[in-house]
Enzyme design. Structure first.
Site, PDB file in Angstrom:
ATOM      1  CB  SER A 194      56.718  28.850  13.727  1.00 39.71           C
ATOM      2  OG  SER A 194      55.544  29.592  13.800  1.00 39.71           O
ATOM      3  N   GLY A 195      59.524  30.006  14.708  1.00 40.76           N
ATOM      4  CA  GLY A 195      60.708  29.648  15.482  1.00 40.76           C
ATOM      5  C   GLY A 195      62.007  30.029  14.825  1.00 40.76           C
ATOM      6  CG  ASP A 199      55.765  32.120  20.380  1.00 39.72           C
ATOM      7  OD1 ASP A 199      56.035  30.976  20.793  1.00 39.72           O
ATOM      8  OD2 ASP A 199      55.282  32.344  19.249  1.00 39.72           O
ATOM      9  CG  HIS A 234      53.973  28.848  18.191  1.00 38.91           C
ATOM     10  ND1 HIS A 234      54.577  30.054  17.952  1.00 38.91           N
ATOM     11  CD2 HIS A 234      53.940  28.221  16.987  1.00 38.91           C
ATOM     12  CE1 HIS A 234      54.882  30.154  16.676  1.00 38.91           C
ATOM     13  NE2 HIS A 234      54.513  29.058  16.067  1.00 38.91           N
TER      14      HIS A 234
END
Length: 268
Positions: A218-219, A124, A76
């Site tokens: 995120s990530g 994801d 994402h």
């Protein structure tokens, strides 16, 4: 209805009306909740993923250097068309220590089953091919990945790291933070009153109390201690729409060990 928040800034904080909704942890406005500032370069595989807007670059997600020419992050974070760069050896986003290595991204590989409209389906995960090879030193090192399929026990010691928000709706942290997020096993995390059916076996949960991942994380990696060594067992994916550190709503990560074979096929 529960909502989830994807942990990024580019995946706009638009909350899709799915089943209990996650919110991405990708937001240039948020950081690790609770926790503490990490010692500079103490997580030398952590990277800052940045996108270009106008003539400047802005942090949006974390990631993990897994090979000298490859970074692992969340799908994402990179499922929009942008000009990306990766900064290795980073600690303070607002100052240059001389330890940083700035790399452009030549290719983005998103898992083929990733669907931004079905966050809770999983997948994801993405790989970034760097335009040049990283120089490994005491400030920039490769993250160690777990064996394919490995599942860690409940309460395994893990840390989330990132530059995300320090509180729900708060501001970004310029310095890399770390927070202790003990692992929550699938049986607990998927139970009624926790995340329920939103969490899949290809995900891993961490925390569920005062400390959590938040937007901007995120990530980034979930670093878990196994036999005296840290392995990257998770990729920060989403938190509850009720808040980054909502009780019984642990930060949810993509389980890295579920995607080793896919990553190996891309990096052949």
């Amino acid at each position: 209805m529960l909502r989830f928040l994807l942990l990024t800034s580019l995946a706009a904080l638009v909350l899709a009306e799915l089943e209990p909704q996650p919110r991405y942890l990708e937001d240039s406005f948020e950081r690790v909740v609770g926790g503490e500032v990490a010692s500079p370069n103490s997580w030398p595989w952590q990277i800052s993923l940045q996108y270009k807007s106008g003539s400047s670059y802005y942090h949006t997600c974390g990631g993990t250097l897994i090979e000298r020419g490859w970074v692992m992050t969340a799908a994402h974070c990179v499922d929009s068309s942008r000009t990306w760069r990766v900064i290795l050896g980073e600690h303070d986003l607002n100052s240059n220590s001389g330890r940083e290595q700035i790399m452009t991204v030549s290719n983005v590989y998103i898992h083929p089953k990733w669907d931004s409209n079905r966050v809770s389906a999983g997948f994801d995960v993405a790989l970034l091919r760097l335009s040049s090879l990283a120089t490994l030193n005491s400030f920039v090192q490769l993250g160690s990945l777990p064996p394919s399929g490995q599942i860690l026990p409940n309460n395994n010691l893990c840390y989330i790291t990132g530059w995300g928000r320090t509180s729900t709706g708060g501001s970004l942290s310029a310095q890399l933070k770390q927070a202790y997020l003990p692992l929550v096993d699938y049986k607990t995390c998927s139970s009624s009153g926790w995340w329920g059916s939103t969490v899949k076996t290809t995900m891993v949960c961490g925390g569920g109390g005062a400390e959590a991942g938040c937007n901007g994380d995120s990530g980034g990696p979930l670093n878990c201690l196994v036999n005296g060594k840290y392995y990257v067992h998770g990729i920060a994916s989403f938190v509850s729409g009720m808040g980054c550190n909502a009780p019984k709503k642990p930060t949810v990560f993509t389980r890295v060990s579920a995607y080793i074979e896919w990553m190996d096929s891309i990096m052949m």
